[in-house]
Scaffold this active site. Structure first.
Site, PDB file in Angstrom:
ATOM      1  N   LYS A 195       0.851  -1.184   0.000  1.00  0.00           N
ATOM      2  CA  LYS A 195       0.000   0.000   0.000  1.00  0.00           C
ATOM      3  C   LYS A 195       0.888   1.235   0.000  1.00  0.00           C
ATOM      4  O   LYS A 195       1.724   1.410   0.890  1.00  0.00           O
ATOM      5  CB  LYS A 195      -0.910  -0.011   1.220  1.00  0.00           C
ATOM      6  CG  LYS A 195      -1.717   1.275   1.359  1.00  0.00           C
ATOM      7  CD  LYS A 195      -2.738   1.198   2.471  1.00  0.00           C
ATOM      8  CE  LYS A 195      -3.426   2.535   2.642  1.00  0.00           C
ATOM      9  NZ  LYS A 195      -4.464   2.521   3.663  1.00  0.00           N
ATOM     10  N   LYS A 248      -2.319  -1.548  -3.784  1.00  0.00           N
ATOM     11  CA  LYS A 248      -3.155  -0.351  -3.724  1.00  0.00           C
ATOM     12  C   LYS A 248      -2.311   0.894  -3.832  1.00  0.00           C
ATOM     13  O   LYS A 248      -1.285   0.972  -3.158  1.00  0.00           O
ATOM     14  CB  LYS A 248      -3.897  -0.376  -2.385  1.00  0.00           C
ATOM     15  CG  LYS A 248      -4.726   0.832  -2.109  1.00  0.00           C
ATOM     16  CD  LYS A 248      -5.267   0.749  -0.710  1.00  0.00           C
ATOM     17  CE  LYS A 248      -5.970   2.035  -0.384  1.00  0.00           C
ATOM     18  NZ  LYS A 248      -6.289   2.177   0.978  1.00  0.00           N
TER      19      LYS A 248
HETATM   20  C1  PBG Z   1      -7.365   3.395   5.796  1.00  0.00           C
HETATM   21  C2  PBG Z   1      -7.621   3.311   4.362  1.00  0.00           C
HETATM   22  C3  PBG Z   1      -7.460   4.292   3.375  1.00  0.00           C
HETATM   23  C4  PBG Z   1      -7.955   3.754   2.205  1.00  0.00           C
HETATM   24  C5  PBG Z   1      -8.364   2.447   2.494  1.00  0.00           C
HETATM   25  N1  PBG Z   1      -8.130   2.198   3.825  1.00  0.00           N
HETATM   26  C6  PBG Z   1      -6.988   5.703   3.471  1.00  0.00           C
HETATM   27  C7  PBG Z   1      -5.586   5.983   3.749  1.00  0.00           C
HETATM   28  O1  PBG Z   1      -4.733   5.112   3.892  1.00  0.00           O
HETATM   29  O2  PBG Z   1      -5.321   7.175   3.895  1.00  0.00           O
HETATM   30  C8  PBG Z   1      -8.058   4.460   0.891  1.00  0.00           C
HETATM   31  C9  PBG Z   1      -9.101   3.972  -0.020  1.00  0.00           C
HETATM   32  C10 PBG Z   1      -9.452   4.889  -1.125  1.00  0.00           C
HETATM   33  O3  PBG Z   1      -8.826   5.926  -1.367  1.00  0.00           O
HETATM   34  O4  PBG Z   1     -10.434   4.557  -1.809  1.00  0.00           O
HETATM   35  N2  PBG Z   1      -6.036   3.492   6.165  1.00  0.00           N
END
Ligand code: PBG
Length: 325
Positions: A195, A248
């Site tokens: 991520k 992601k």
């Molecule tokens: C929580 C999380 C996030 C997303 C999914 N889980 C936000 C982040 O990490 O700031 C993002 C999902 C999206 O942008 O659709 N940590």
């Protein structure tokens, strides 16, 4: 053997011919639909930067889940907006928190729908970071216990899969241990293994009200220039016991997705994140691109690059379109 013997265009002649030779075919079963759950009753609040996406109170959420299920989408992933935020993100791991209550309601009303729970503290902390702060920094090891507690609370409420998205080191291991100690050894972990600290999460943070008050997430999420590091991240999560993997965001990181597909045999997903969705929606609304075609093309390409499943805000629209063909 080449031209004029070979003519690649022969197999592109008609829609029927193209369908016959298509190497990648989307199916509603490929999708996981992200849902935001908020306090209250009969709430369906639109999100400015994500047209078509809403925050639902639990009663309305259950109806939405029935609609998702009826479209043939097998799973939803839940994000909670709590009643109260505090420095430790307490509602994120309280068995009485918004997510456990939502999970119970969905599993009761739509038992056949898989419920995935995102596991992270950022929606629940007053400072908006994904873990516990110590001297302004997110403390890795102190956060692990809370993530494990959240996972146990969600699994005890009946969720089918827990999906840690926090990017703390060792969290898959800590969650596995927490689940097993609570007798939940059959609950799988879908890890947001690679991520990135991405600007494409902007609209999500409006939806979940989870932008960090100070600083950013670059101290724990991955740095976009790095590719080999993603393979190390994934390998670690696999060692720690991840059952399913995820990359992601999706479209700007298809190289990573494709490499993970080649190196690992675990079920692999990609998250087409809020910014990817918002950009397609916005351009579509302007008439600058054909929204439906860009939606299907982007999802097809994510699958072609190696995703077994795709988390996408387009899940309902794409499933409806596929069902109507
Ligand atoms: C929580 C999380 C996030 C997303 C999914 N889980 C936000 C982040 O990490 O700031 C993002 C999902 C999206 O942008 O659709 N940590």
């Amino acid at each position: 053997m080449s031209f004029p013997l070979v003519r690649m265009r022969r197999l592109r002649k008609s829609e029927a011919m193209r369908r016959m030779v298509a190497e990648t075919v989307l199916n509603p079963a490929d999708f996981i639909y992200p849902l935001f759950v908020c306090p209250g009753e009969n709430e369906c609040q639109g999100i400015g930067s994500m047209p078509g996406v809403n925050r639902f109170s639990i009663d309305a959420l259950v109806e939405e889940c029935q609609a998702v299920y009826d479209l043939g989408v097998p799973a939803v992933i839940l994000f909670g907006i709590p009643e109260h935020k505090d420095a430790l993100g307490t509602e994120g791991y309280s068995p009485k928190g918004i997510i456990p209550r939502a999970v119970r309601a969905i599993k009761k009303a739509v038992p056949g729908l898989l419920v995935v729970c995102d596991v992270c503290l950022c929606e629940y902390t007053s400072h908006g970071h994904c873990g516990v702060l110590e001297k302004g920094k997110v403390h890795n090891d102190a956060t692990l216990e809370l993530l494990a507690r959240a996972s146990v609370a969600y699994a005890q409420a009946g969720c089918d899969i827990v999906a840690p998205s926090d990017m703390m080191d060792g969290r898959v291991w800590a969650i596995r241990e927490g689940l097993d100690d609570a007798g939940l050894e059959d609950t799988p972990i879908m890890s947001y293994a690679a991520k990135y600290a991405s600007a494409f999460y902007g609209p999500f943070r409006e939806a979940a009200d989870s932008a960090p008050q100070e600083g950013d997430r670059r101290g724990y999420q991955m740095d976009p220039p790095n590719f080999r590091e993603a393979l190390r991240e994934v390998a670690l999560d696999v060692e720690e016991g991840a059952d399913m993997l995820m990359v992601k965001p999706a479209l700007p990181y298809l190289d990573v997705l494709s490499a993970v597909r080649q190196e690992f045999d675990h079920p692999l997903g990609a998250y087409q994140v809020s910014g990817e969705y918002a950009m397609i929606k916005a351009a579509g609304q302007q008439g600058w691109v054909d929204e439906q075609r860009v939606m299907m093309e982007s999802l097809t390409c994510i699958k072609r690059a190696g995703a077994d499943f795709i988390l996408t805000y387009f899940a309902k629209d794409a499933a409806a379109l596929l069902g109507s063909r």
